[in-house]
Design an enzyme around this catalytic site. Structure first.
Site, PDB file in Angstrom:
ATOM      1  CB  CYS A   1      41.855  46.197  14.014  1.00  0.00           C
ATOM      2  SG  CYS A   1      43.289  47.334  14.484  1.00  0.00           S
TER       3      CYS A   1
ATOM      4  CE  LYS B   1      13.418  13.596  22.479  1.00  0.00           C
ATOM      5  NZ  LYS B   1      12.674  14.954  22.043  1.00  0.00           N
TER       6      LYS B   1
ATOM      7  CD  GLU C   1      19.723   1.306  17.951  1.00  0.00           C
ATOM      8  OE1 GLU C   1      19.062   2.093  17.201  1.00  0.00           O
ATOM      9  OE2 GLU C   1      19.417   0.284  17.949  1.00  0.00           O
TER      10      GLU C   1
ATOM     11  CG  ASP D   1      18.287  16.085  16.659  1.00  0.00           C
ATOM     12  OD1 ASP D   1      17.116  15.971  16.161  1.00  0.00           O
ATOM     13  OD2 ASP D   1      18.356  17.315  17.277  1.00  0.00           O
TER      14      ASP D   1
ATOM     15  CB  CYS E   1      45.149  49.423  18.979  1.00  0.00           C
ATOM     16  SG  CYS E   1      44.480  49.463  17.155  1.00  0.00           S
TER      17      CYS E   1
ATOM     18  CE1 TYR F   1      15.071   4.309  13.237  1.00  0.00           C
ATOM     19  CE2 TYR F   1      16.766   6.229  12.796  1.00  0.00           C
ATOM     20  CZ  TYR F   1      15.417   5.507  12.754  1.00  0.00           C
ATOM     21  OH  TYR F   1      14.483   6.394  12.502  1.00  0.00           O
TER      22      TYR F   1
ATOM     23  CB  CYS G   1      40.840  48.860  16.712  1.00  0.00           C
ATOM     24  SG  CYS G   1      41.526  47.459  17.750  1.00  0.00           S
TER      25      CYS G   1
ATOM     26  CE  LYS H   1      14.419  10.668  19.630  1.00  0.00           C
ATOM     27  NZ  LYS H   1      14.500  11.730  18.805  1.00  0.00           N
TER      28      LYS H   1
ATOM     29  CB  CYS I   1      46.201  46.108  16.538  1.00  0.00           C
ATOM     30  SG  CYS I   1      44.937  45.432  17.567  1.00  0.00           S
TER      31      CYS I   1
HETATM   32  N1  LIG Z   1      10.881  22.982  17.413  1.00  0.00           N
HETATM   33  C1  LIG Z   1       9.966  22.707  16.791  1.00  0.00           C
HETATM   34  O1  LIG Z   1       8.950  23.551  16.566  1.00  0.00           O
HETATM   35  C2  LIG Z   1       9.437  21.221  16.495  1.00  0.00           C
HETATM   36  C3  LIG Z   1       8.248  20.998  16.120  1.00  0.00           C
HETATM   37  C4  LIG Z   1       8.084  19.557  16.088  1.00  0.00           C
HETATM   38  C5  LIG Z   1       8.974  18.506  16.452  1.00  0.00           C
HETATM   39  N2  LIG Z   1       9.856  18.970  17.185  1.00  0.00           N
HETATM   40  C6  LIG Z   1      10.947  18.182  17.877  1.00  0.00           C
HETATM   41  O2  LIG Z   1      10.770  16.688  17.338  1.00  0.00           O
HETATM   42  C7  LIG Z   1      10.304  15.814  18.178  1.00  0.00           C
HETATM   43  C8  LIG Z   1       9.336  15.027  17.964  1.00  0.00           C
HETATM   44  O3  LIG Z   1       9.702  14.415  16.642  1.00  0.00           O
HETATM   45  P1  LIG Z   1       9.550  13.077  16.116  1.00  0.00           P
HETATM   46  O4  LIG Z   1       7.938  12.522  16.211  1.00  0.00           O
HETATM   47  O5  LIG Z   1      10.171  12.850  15.115  1.00  0.00           O
HETATM   48  O6  LIG Z   1       9.868  12.155  17.485  1.00  0.00           O
HETATM   49  P2  LIG Z   1      11.248  12.091  17.956  1.00  0.00           P
HETATM   50  O7  LIG Z   1      12.323  12.864  17.067  1.00  0.00           O
HETATM   51  O8  LIG Z   1      11.203  12.421  19.412  1.00  0.00           O
HETATM   52  O9  LIG Z   1      11.631  10.378  17.949  1.00  0.00           O
HETATM   53  C9  LIG Z   1      11.316   9.520  16.844  1.00  0.00           C
HETATM   54  C10 LIG Z   1      12.455   9.652  15.744  1.00  0.00           C
HETATM   55  O10 LIG Z   1      13.643   9.465  16.405  1.00  0.00           O
HETATM   56  C11 LIG Z   1      14.620   9.123  15.455  1.00  0.00           C
HETATM   57  N3  LIG Z   1      15.544   8.106  15.826  1.00  0.00           N
HETATM   58  C12 LIG Z   1      16.940   8.472  15.876  1.00  0.00           C
HETATM   59  N4  LIG Z   1      17.676   7.661  16.266  1.00  0.00           N
HETATM   60  C13 LIG Z   1      17.082   6.548  16.335  1.00  0.00           C
HETATM   61  C14 LIG Z   1      17.069   5.300  16.657  1.00  0.00           C
HETATM   62  N5  LIG Z   1      18.374   4.838  16.942  1.00  0.00           N
HETATM   63  N6  LIG Z   1      15.944   4.406  16.673  1.00  0.00           N
HETATM   64  C15 LIG Z   1      14.764   4.673  16.373  1.00  0.00           C
HETATM   65  N7  LIG Z   1      14.511   6.049  16.074  1.00  0.00           N
HETATM   66  C16 LIG Z   1      15.665   6.899  16.033  1.00  0.00           C
HETATM   67  C17 LIG Z   1      13.803   8.689  14.275  1.00  0.00           C
HETATM   68  O11 LIG Z   1      13.960   9.578  13.171  1.00  0.00           O
HETATM   69  C18 LIG Z   1      12.297   8.645  14.700  1.00  0.00           C
HETATM   70  O12 LIG Z   1      11.714   8.936  13.657  1.00  0.00           O
HETATM   71  C19 LIG Z   1      10.037  16.720  19.399  1.00  0.00           C
HETATM   72  O13 LIG Z   1      10.034  16.156  20.882  1.00  0.00           O
HETATM   73  C20 LIG Z   1      10.551  18.046  19.207  1.00  0.00           C
HETATM   74  O14 LIG Z   1      11.815  17.959  20.041  1.00  0.00           O
HETATM   75  C21 LIG Z   1      10.369  20.301  17.450  1.00  0.00           C
HETATM   76 ZN   LIG Z   2      43.661  47.249  16.575  1.00  0.00          ZN
END
Ligand SMILES: NC(=O)c1ccc[n+]([C@@H]2O[C@H](COP(=O)([O-])OP(=O)(O)OC[C@H]3O[C@@H](n4cnc5c(N)ncnc54)[C@H](O)[C@@H]3O)[C@@H](O)[C@H]2O)c1
Ligand SMILES: [Zn+2]
Length: 680
Positions: A431, A319, A118, A122, A416, A230, A413, A120, A437
């Site tokens: 502008c 990833k 599936e 976000d 022109c 999921y 601008c 992932k 223009c």
């Molecule tokens: N930028 C930052 O400061 C910061 C801080 C913490 C975490 N993060 C990010 O979050 C990630 C870690 O977060 P995490 O612990 O939630 O792990 P993750 O996001 O890598 O993976 C687990 C999550 O994936 C999701 N998911 C989406 N589709 C799914 C599917 N089909 N089946 C199962 N799960 C699915 C679920 O929400 C699950 O909790 C890190 O890799 C990082 O990229 C970033």
């Molecule tokens: Zn202009």
């Protein structure tokens, strides 16, 4: 590596502190400062250190834990089955290694294990508990054991069923899935936030998580959130499903959405193929995915494989390249749009973001630059997702070079050289030389020739493009100096059409003052306003000399429109073009202006519901042209209400107050009479 243990100890402690802070900002505040790529790098490094030196592992290390503790303000919900994270594979090699590990653990020799794949999504993970088919509880993941109870918030999502469909419902089922926001909804949400000066979210994930964790469910209800299931975490049901994919099919029957990209594959080759294909699709999706989730399909095997501290052994997240990266802002240039809006564009040190080289990003407008607090020379975070233009999301704190320079908006601008216009309360700098223009030429000419403006028959978009390309026409005044002999030489334009066009141009010269004002294409001056301006001032000369106060005295002209009109005529290039148009023979009879019928002057009308034969704005403009005021609310003073299908409270109010109500047919008939000059 020649580092000594004390140094390693320090490094591990530093990484843990940084990761803890990042987790808090990401999971609790929904406002990260690190990019995911930077976060992942640090976590990886800590994992490496800990596995090379197991003594370094602490029980509270971010490598051992999921998410962050629930925030205050929500009831705590203990998860019956922990909500875990996923291990990551950052390239194909690591993915193949995962398959090998799984097969080894299961003592299988053939590479023919079935996986369910599936995207992932976000967003934010949530868990939904249904008893006898009814949603009883919804929670965030929190730290994996205890989440935040957000049932009322989750109820506001249309894709979260409040009741399951079908008759063979389980007594108990716990469904997990992702709440996420589409790009379109995210852009609209941030656009509004920028205008209102409220919180702008860094990316759709943070927007989704932040919207979900509002203390007031009414706020959540207004956010464009979606849910995609999921996993079935628990089910109390006579029918036992054998595989994850069968569970997903069952969830669809219950009324859940599951991913349309879900697929079962066999063996590592097919798995890699799925991941590659999904990677290619990513760009075209209207939502963020940061990878593919691969799960061993058979539930019996999942149980056999079990878990480690923070993730199951039977699944992995493959990833994709990160959608946010950091780079340096080298310079800012300014682009002029087709309607005169001046947009700051960031010139960047080229950086690869989600697989493409990015060297420009938008900075939107002056307010956005102020909000970001960005200067030339800063390190900035760039985000590129789907086909949305790359954006500067934030600056990286503490990395400003000494020679950083503030970003200065041009006073003139860049195309022109006309003096720019900045209206109080509007973020956009423009502008105002719409007639002159080069950046605005095409739009200006199209509008000038359109039916409700000078109505030049036969002068369509394609022809305008050709005239501009050859530089035969730069301003509308140039149109009237075109020669038939010249026009004939254009491809696909014979002698006859050339002659017709010259005749149409001749004919269009005799116009009316409202049409002429409308044709100039002054910002926010539509037909109705053009009519009001013409009637109020009587002559073009008086209008051109009018001050801001004079303009605001015109019916339906507020400070913003007044400022646009004023800036337009203050611009010398526009005044020159107007003079050239008159010199070329464009005329109107000024007496006509006041002779136009105004049967509705002094009356207030309300439009509600939808109209079929015109948009509501058109209906409004036509009423205004007849002298009516058009208001958004019904009162005793309302002269009449035009109600189309879908009319609601306004219609009810009108009926309650005994105000006359017209349906579309009656409205059209009445309009025709009024426009002929017969009073009602
Ligand atoms: N930028 C930052 O400061 C910061 C801080 C913490 C975490 N993060 C990010 O979050 C990630 C870690 O977060 P995490 O612990 O939630 O792990 P993750 O996001 O890598 O993976 C687990 C999550 O994936 C999701 N998911 C989406 N589709 C799914 C599917 N089909 N089946 C199962 N799960 C699915 C679920 O929400 C699950 O909790 C890190 O890799 C990082 O990229 C970033
Ligand atoms: Zn202009």
């Amino acid at each position: 590596m020649s580092q000594k243990p004390p140094e390693l100890h320090e490094e591990a402690a530093r990484l843990r502190a940084e990761l803890d802070d990042a987790n808090y900002r990401y999971y609790v505040l929904d406002d990260p400062t690190l990019t995911d790529a930077d976060y992942d790098r640090r976590l990886r490094r800590l994992q490496e250190l800990e596995s090379a030196h197991p003594k370094l592992v602490t029980p509270d290390s971010p490598t051992q834990r999921v998410g962050a503790a629930p925030a205050e303000g929500f009831p705590e919900v203990r998860h019956a089955v922990p909500m875990l994270s996923l291990d990551n594979a950052f390239d194909e090699e690591e993915l193949v290694a995962f398959v090998r590990r799984v097969n080894e653990r299961l003592e299988r020799d053939e590479d023919d294990l079935t996986f369910c794949c599936e995207p992932k999504l976000d967003g934010a993970a949530v868990s939904l508990v249904y008893e006898n088919g009814v949603l009883v509880s919804g929670a965030t993941r929190g730290d994996g054991r205890t989440g935040e109870g957000i049932t009322s918030n989750l109820r506001t999502l249309r894709s979260v069923p409040l009741k399951l469909r079908g008759d063979a419902l389980p007594q108990l089922i716990e469904v997990r899935g992702e709440v996420y926001m589409r790009h379109s909804g995210f852009e609209a949400l941030n656009e509004r936030a920028r205008k209102e000066g409220s919180k702008v979210f860094a990316n759709p994930r943070n927007a989704a998580a932040g919207s979900l964790r509002q203390l007031d469910p009414r706020i959540t209800a207004r956010r464009p959130l979606e849910f995609c299931a999921y996993q079935v975490a628990r089910i109390d049901d006579g029918e036992m499903q054998m595989t994850h994919s069968a569970h997903m099919a069952r969830l669809r029957e219950f009324g859940f959405r599951t991913s349309p990209e879900l697929a079962r594959v066999e063996g590592s080759e097919a798995l890699l193929d799925y991941c590659r294909r999904l990677g290619e699709k990513r760009e075209g999706l209207d939502y963020d995915i940061d990878g593919a989730v691969i799960k061993v399909d058979e539930l019996r095997l999942q149980r056999e494989l079990g878990f480690v501290a923070r993730a199951p052994r039977w699944a992995i997240a493959y990833k994709f390249p990160a959608q946010e990266q950091t780079t340096r802002l080298k310079a800012v240039e300014f682009q002029v749009g087709r309607t005169g809006a001046i947009t700051p564009v960031a010139r960047l040190e080229p950086v690869t973001v989600a697989g493409a080289l990015v060297s420009n990003a938008t900075l939107h407008n002056q307010d956005e630059i102020a909000r970001l607090g960005v200067m030339v020379g800063d390190r900035v975070v760039i985000r590129r997702a789907g086909d949305v233009i790359p954006q500067v999301v934030r600056i990286v704190e503490g990395e400003r070079p000494e020679d950083a320079r503030p970003i200065e908006f041009p006073t003139h601008c860049p195309v022109c050289d006309s003096k720019v216009e900045r209206i109080e309360g509007e973020a956009v700098v423009r502008c105002p030389a719409g007639l002159y223009c080069a950046a605005q030429r095409k739009e200006a000419l199209k509008h000038f020739a359109s039916r409700r403006a000078l109505d030049i028959d036969g002068l369509g978009t394609k022809l305008i493009d050709q005239l501009i390309e050859r530089e035969w026409v730069k301003t509308p005044a140039d149109l009237f100096h075109l020669q038939a002999s010249e026009l004939e030489t254009l491809p696909r334009l014979g002698q006859k059409s050339a002659d017709n066009l010259i005749a149409a141009l001749e004919k269009s010269k005799r116009t009316t003052l409202p049409r002429f004002i409308y044709a100039l294409g002054i910002r926010e001056v539509g037909e109705a306003t053009a009519g009001n301006l013409a009637r109020h001032f009587g002559t073009l000369e008086t209008l051109m000399k009018a001050g801001l106060e004079d303009l605001e005295a015109v019916e339906d002209v507020g400070p913003v429109v007044a400022a646009h009109v004023h800036a337009f005529f203050a611009e010398e290039h526009n005044r020159d073009t107007v003079a050239q148009l008159i010199q070329a023979g464009v005329t109107w009879e000024e007496a006509e202006v006041s002779a136009r019928p105004q049967p509705l002057s002094g009356q207030t009308w309300v439009l509600t519901g939808t109209l079929e034969s015109m948009t509501r704005d058109e209906g409004k403009a036509r009423l205004q042209a007849l002298g009516a005021r058009v208001s958004g609310s019904v009162s005793r003073k309302t002269a009449g209400v035009v109600a189309g299908p879908g009319a609601g409270s306004k219609l009810a109010k009108a009926e309650e107050l005994g105000v006359e109500v017209l349906d579309e047919k009656a409205f059209l008939a009445r309009l025709a009479d009024w426009e002929k000059g017969e009073a009602s």
